[in-house]
Design a protein around this motif. Structure first.
Motif, PDB file in Angstrom:
ATOM      1  N   ALA A 114      29.188   0.313  11.575  1.00  0.00           N
ATOM      2  CA  ALA A 114      29.699   0.917  10.338  1.00  0.00           C
ATOM      3  C   ALA A 114      29.385   0.033   9.142  1.00  0.00           C
ATOM      4  CB  ALA A 114      31.200   1.154  10.446  1.00  0.00           C
ATOM      5  N   ILE A 115      29.511  -1.279   9.318  1.00  0.00           N
ATOM      6  CA  ILE A 115      29.177  -2.210   8.231  1.00  0.00           C
ATOM      7  C   ILE A 115      27.700  -2.083   7.877  1.00  0.00           C
ATOM      8  CG2 ILE A 115      28.880  -4.665   7.682  1.00  0.00           C
ATOM      9  CD1 ILE A 115      31.557  -5.172   9.078  1.00  0.00           C
ATOM     10  N   ARG A 116      26.838  -2.033   8.891  1.00  0.00           N
ATOM     11  CA  ARG A 116      25.404  -1.905   8.616  1.00  0.00           C
ATOM     12  C   ARG A 116      25.095  -0.603   7.883  1.00  0.00           C
ATOM     13  NH1 ARG A 116      25.198  -4.348  13.631  1.00  0.00           N
ATOM     14  NH2 ARG A 116      24.874  -2.378  14.754  1.00  0.00           N
ATOM     15  N   ALA A 117      25.720   0.488   8.289  1.00  0.00           N
ATOM     16  CA  ALA A 117      25.487   1.777   7.636  1.00  0.00           C
ATOM     17  C   ALA A 117      25.967   1.761   6.191  1.00  0.00           C
ATOM     18  CB  ALA A 117      26.172   2.894   8.415  1.00  0.00           C
ATOM     19  N   LEU A 118      27.145   1.188   5.959  1.00  0.00           N
ATOM     20  CA  LEU A 118      27.662   1.119   4.583  1.00  0.00           C
ATOM     21  C   LEU A 118      26.820   0.195   3.711  1.00  0.00           C
ATOM     22  CD1 LEU A 118      31.499   1.084   5.263  1.00  0.00           C
ATOM     23  CD2 LEU A 118      30.189   2.880   4.111  1.00  0.00           C
ATOM     24  N   GLU A 119      26.290  -0.870   4.301  1.00  0.00           N
ATOM     25  CA  GLU A 119      25.408  -1.749   3.529  1.00  0.00           C
ATOM     26  C   GLU A 119      24.152  -1.008   3.099  1.00  0.00           C
ATOM     27  OE1 GLU A 119      24.987  -5.070   6.197  1.00  0.00           O
ATOM     28  OE2 GLU A 119      26.591  -6.199   5.197  1.00  0.00           O
ATOM     29  N   GLU A 120      23.639  -0.141   3.974  1.00  0.00           N
ATOM     30  CA  GLU A 120      22.464   0.667   3.617  1.00  0.00           C
ATOM     31  C   GLU A 120      22.770   1.581   2.435  1.00  0.00           C
ATOM     32  OE1 GLU A 120      19.221   0.899   4.752  1.00  0.00           O
ATOM     33  OE2 GLU A 120      19.688  -0.999   5.721  1.00  0.00           O
ATOM     34  N   VAL A 121      23.940   2.183   2.447  1.00  0.00           N
ATOM     35  CA  VAL A 121      24.325   3.071   1.347  1.00  0.00           C
ATOM     36  C   VAL A 121      24.595   2.265   0.084  1.00  0.00           C
ATOM     37  CG1 VAL A 121      26.017   4.771   0.559  1.00  0.00           C
ATOM     38  CG2 VAL A 121      25.247   4.800   2.929  1.00  0.00           C
ATOM     39  N   ALA A 122      25.264   1.119   0.224  1.00  0.00           N
ATOM     40  CA  ALA A 122      25.618   0.302  -0.936  1.00  0.00           C
ATOM     41  C   ALA A 122      24.386  -0.306  -1.601  1.00  0.00           C
ATOM     42  CB  ALA A 122      26.586  -0.806  -0.526  1.00  0.00           C
ATOM     43  N   LEU A 123      23.320  -0.477  -0.855  1.00  0.00           N
ATOM     44  CA  LEU A 123      22.088  -1.045  -1.414  1.00  0.00           C
ATOM     45  C   LEU A 123      21.093   0.048  -1.799  1.00  0.00           C
ATOM     46  CD1 LEU A 123      21.596  -4.017   1.057  1.00  0.00           C
ATOM     47  CD2 LEU A 123      22.535  -4.078  -1.253  1.00  0.00           C
ATOM     48  N   LEU A 124      21.610   1.234  -2.019  1.00  0.00           N
ATOM     49  CA  LEU A 124      20.781   2.383  -2.348  1.00  0.00           C
ATOM     50  C   LEU A 124      19.993   2.104  -3.619  1.00  0.00           C
ATOM     51  CD1 LEU A 124      20.312   5.357  -1.487  1.00  0.00           C
ATOM     52  CD2 LEU A 124      22.092   5.981  -3.084  1.00  0.00           C
ATOM     53  N   VAL A 134      19.833  11.591   3.880  1.00  0.00           N
ATOM     54  CA  VAL A 134      19.860  10.590   4.951  1.00  0.00           C
ATOM     55  C   VAL A 134      20.967   9.575   4.690  1.00  0.00           C
ATOM     56  CG1 VAL A 134      18.553   8.699   5.999  1.00  0.00           C
ATOM     57  CG2 VAL A 134      17.419  10.877   5.522  1.00  0.00           C
ATOM     58  N   LYS A 135      21.090   9.135   3.452  1.00  0.00           N
ATOM     59  CA  LYS A 135      22.133   8.163   3.110  1.00  0.00           C
ATOM     60  C   LYS A 135      23.523   8.779   3.242  1.00  0.00           C
ATOM     61  CE  LYS A 135      19.310   4.875   2.206  1.00  0.00           C
ATOM     62  NZ  LYS A 135      19.157   3.753   3.110  1.00  0.00           N
ATOM     63  N   ALA A 136      23.651  10.049   2.905  1.00  0.00           N
ATOM     64  CA  ALA A 136      24.941  10.731   3.067  1.00  0.00           C
ATOM     65  C   ALA A 136      25.311  10.801   4.547  1.00  0.00           C
ATOM     66  CB  ALA A 136      24.878  12.132   2.456  1.00  0.00           C
ATOM     67  N   GLU A 137      24.327  11.053   5.397  1.00  0.00           N
ATOM     68  CA  GLU A 137      24.580  11.076   6.844  1.00  0.00           C
ATOM     69  C   GLU A 137      25.012   9.696   7.333  1.00  0.00           C
ATOM     70  OE1 GLU A 137      24.763  13.519   9.120  1.00  0.00           O
ATOM     71  OE2 GLU A 137      24.565  14.841   7.398  1.00  0.00           O
ATOM     72  N   GLU A 138      24.404   8.635   6.798  1.00  0.00           N
ATOM     73  CA  GLU A 138      24.801   7.282   7.183  1.00  0.00           C
ATOM     74  C   GLU A 138      26.251   7.008   6.785  1.00  0.00           C
ATOM     75  OE1 GLU A 138      22.007   4.467   5.585  1.00  0.00           O
ATOM     76  OE2 GLU A 138      20.410   5.133   6.928  1.00  0.00           O
ATOM     77  N   ALA A 139      26.639   7.461   5.594  1.00  0.00           N
ATOM     78  CA  ALA A 139      28.022   7.278   5.148  1.00  0.00           C
ATOM     79  C   ALA A 139      28.979   8.072   6.031  1.00  0.00           C
ATOM     80  CB  ALA A 139      28.167   7.682   3.681  1.00  0.00           C
TER      81      ALA A 139
END
Length: 162
Positions: A114-124, A134-139
């Motif tokens: 979950a941390i890795r997925a949120l980091e991907e979204v936060a570094l959008l 794709v980013k919405a799916e990660e969130a």
């Protein structure tokens, strides 16, 4: 958690940490929702040659293009993802320090992805319209993992008599 915080408020219980994770779930879902809104705004603006949102907002006296509106939602989504990330990292740190057996046993498998997925979204950064999906799916994935982790924490709290 700093030493003065512990002295003032005591040790955080597992149910408190579960509540904190529930807040992170809400923030993750909010981030996903905002990314989907931005995606829809951009898709609608690409359909025609005229930016309908710009015309509609111009009549109100505050003209905004679809790109500006989408960027506002994207920035807000990033903010929500960062807020969720802070909460999850806080919970992880407290669990590692105060409840290492609970964290290492089961929760690490939910919290770390979950941390890795949120980091991907936060570094959008600059992404395409399909990249927003794709980013919405990660969130959303992060939210579901955190929801499961919160439920496990609640069960552990019951076992510990909290």
């Amino acid at each position: 958690m700093s030493p003065w915080f512990s002295k003032l408020f005591g040790k955080r219980g597992l149910s408190d940490l579960a509540n904190e994770l529930e807040g992170a779930v809400r923030d993750s879902k909010l981030s996903a929702m905002k990314l989907r809104i931005a995606e829809n705004v951009l898709r609608e603006s690409r359909k025609g040659s005229i930016d309908k949102l710009l015309i509609q907002t111009a009549f109100t006296g505050f003209p905004l293009s679809s790109d500006v509106m989408a960027n506002m939602y994207i920035n807000s989504a990033i903010s929500s993802a960062r807020k969720a990330l802070r909460k999850v990292k806080f919970v992880r740190d407290v669990l590692e320090r105060d409840y290492p057996h609970v964290y290492a046993g089961v929760l690490r498998g939910f919290v770390e992805p979950a941390i890795r997925a949120l980091e991907e979204v936060a570094l959008l950064g600059k992404v395409s319209v399909s990249g927003l999906s794709v980013k919405a799916e990660e969130a959303d994935d992060a939210a579901s993992m955190l929801s499961e982790a919160a439920e496990l924490l609640r069960n552990a709290a019951k076992l510990h008599g909290e």
